[in-house]
Design an enzyme around this catalytic site. Structure first.
Site, PDB file in Angstrom:
ATOM      1  N   ASP A  43      -0.432  -5.612   9.807  1.00 32.09           N
ATOM      2  CA  ASP A  43      -1.460  -4.955   9.265  1.00 32.09           C
ATOM      3  C   ASP A  43      -2.563  -6.131   9.059  1.00 32.09           C
ATOM      4  OD1 ASP A  43      -2.777  -2.782   8.938  1.00 32.09           O
ATOM      5  OD2 ASP A  43      -1.393  -2.377   6.428  1.00 32.09           O
ATOM      6  N   TRP A  91       0.905  -1.064   0.219  1.00 30.47           N
ATOM      7  CA  TRP A  91      -0.039   0.135  -0.102  1.00 30.47           C
ATOM      8  C   TRP A  91       0.820   1.364  -0.440  1.00 30.47           C
ATOM      9  CZ3 TRP A  91      -2.270   2.779   4.575  1.00 30.47           C
ATOM     10  CH2 TRP A  91      -3.246   3.216   4.646  1.00 30.47           C
ATOM     11  N   LYS A 102     -13.480  -1.134   6.762  1.00 31.15           N
ATOM     12  CA  LYS A 102     -14.012  -2.304   5.872  1.00 31.15           C
ATOM     13  C   LYS A 102     -14.823  -2.992   6.204  1.00 31.15           C
ATOM     14  CE  LYS A 102     -10.653  -0.539   2.411  1.00 31.15           C
ATOM     15  NZ  LYS A 102      -9.884  -0.070   3.876  1.00 31.15           N
TER      16      LYS A 102
END
Length: 397
Positions: free
Chosen positions: A211, A131, A246
């Protein structure tokens, strides 16, 4: 004037895609760029469990005063149990603690500053690719950034290359690992791969920073936590960043946590004192609303069950979109070429499309995705899979 020498920097490319998509008048356009879940109507919904929890908060909350530097204790307890498991020995032994942050991004920044201030001289190893914000967050904190291979030029997971580089990483460095639903590629490590990575982390005395942004979107809420719980059980010290954006749909409410697993309960107190001090200079105290929603849901059996069903429905829809796209590509002779889409997990897919093909999709078919070929599978309209497949086939000629 004082500001005359200040120049303009390019905007974030993904946010720029949002603007370009919004301005495109084509009614047949596809938004596969920004990483948010979308339902069959193309909307990013608020889960019903969240709505119900919010209504309870409206009815019952009696204050909007500050919460502590580590956030709401009920949230910390709930997110600890969600990530590590309610029966985790680390929780029972008080060796794991969560510090609430403004989203998963805030947790990453807190971890970056913690590394810079409390583990000086340690570098961080990121997957190639990763990312993009990972790169800038650690650089902004003054942490040296290095990379280990993850996906090769053939758009395949390259575990051997990953391990070979990590075996030479300086002892004591930090290695950032994606727990599941790797962003941006969608390629996840197998259980055997994770065990091999664990062996290297242990032998090189590396600090794992896991993560965990997509719990529930890969193979399920419990299944996705497997690698994180493995590392927490096998190693004395682990850092975990958790995001509720999310799986709770709390994107704009910025709800996340940095979980620290320490060797002893006493050492955890030391570490948490440092985190609270660092956080004080970043955001003082974290926002409450999203965390209160999460704590309400996870603290109520009926709401938690409803939420788990909603997360599972999102996960299954994404999986069905993956298989549906592969089926739509079959008449064009492209199913085998894009078979990796079915292997990948989570919202994202490293499609293997070149930057030029991505540009053609955008310019000629109003299909928007990141220039690297990363597509947000959750943005696909299931009723127009054939149209998307035709566009992909056209640029692959």
């Amino acid at each position: 004037m004082h500001f005359d020498a200040i120049g303009r920097v390019p905007g974030d490319p993904i946010l720029g895609l949002m603007e370009a998509y919004a301005q495109d008048p084509n009614p047949r356009k596809f938004d596969l760029g920004v990483g948010v879940y979308k339902d069959a109507q193309g909307l990013t919904p608020i889960p019903q469990s969240v709505k119900l929890a919010e209504q309870r908060l409206v009815d019952r909350q009696t204050t909007k005063t500050y919460i502590g530097g580590h956030g709401e204790p009920a949230f910390g307890k709930a997110i600890n149990e969600l990530v590590l498991g309610a029966d985790s020995p680390l929780i029972a032994e008080q060796r794991a603690g969560a510090t609430q942050t403004p989203g998963g991004t805030g947790a990453l920044r807190l971890s970056a500053d913690f590394i810079a201030q409390c583990l000086p001289g340690r570098g961080v190893w990121l997957s190639n690719p990763t990312w993009p914000i990972h790169e800038t967050i650690f650089a902004a904190a003054g942490v040296k950034v290095s990379h280990y291979p993850y996906v090769g030029s053939d758009n395949r997971l390259d575990v051997e290359a990953m391990l070979a580089v990590l075996k030479d990483a300086p002892k004591g460095d930090v290695v950032l690992l994606h727990a599941c639903c790797h962003n941006p590629t969608g390629f996840d490590l197998s259980h055997d791969d994770w065990r091999r990575v664990l062996d290297v982390v242990r032998s090189r005395d590396l600090v794992p920073l896991i993560d965990f942004a997509y719990q529930g979107f890969g193979d399920g809420l419990e299944q996705d936590a497997w690698s994180t719980r493995l590392f927490a059980a096998e190693l004395p010290e682990v850092l975990i960043t958790s995001s509720c954006s999310k799986n709770f749909g709390l994107y704009r409410d910025r709800t996340g946590a940095l979980i620290v697993c320490a060797k002893t309960a006493e050492k955890l107190v030391d570490i948490r004192s440092q985190l609270a001090n660092i956080a004080r200079n970043l955001w003082s105290t974290p926002p409450d609303h999203g965390a209160a929603v999460v704590a309400t849901i996870l603290g109520d059996p009926e709401l938690k069950s409803l939420w788990a069903d909603e997360v599972e429905a999102m996960r299954l829809r994404i999986a069905q979109l993956r298989s549906g796209l592969m089926e739509a590509l079959e008449p064009h002779g492209l199913r085998e070429r894009f078979a990796h889409i079915g292997v990948q997990r989570g919202m994202f897919s490293y499609t293997g499309l070149s930057p030029e093909q991505v540009k053609q999709l955008r310019d000629h078919h109003s299909v928007y995705m990141v220039g690297t070929g990363r597509a947000n599978v959750a943005g696909i309209d299931a009723t127009r899979l054939d149209l998307l497949a035709e566009a992909i086939a056209e640029v692959c000629k």
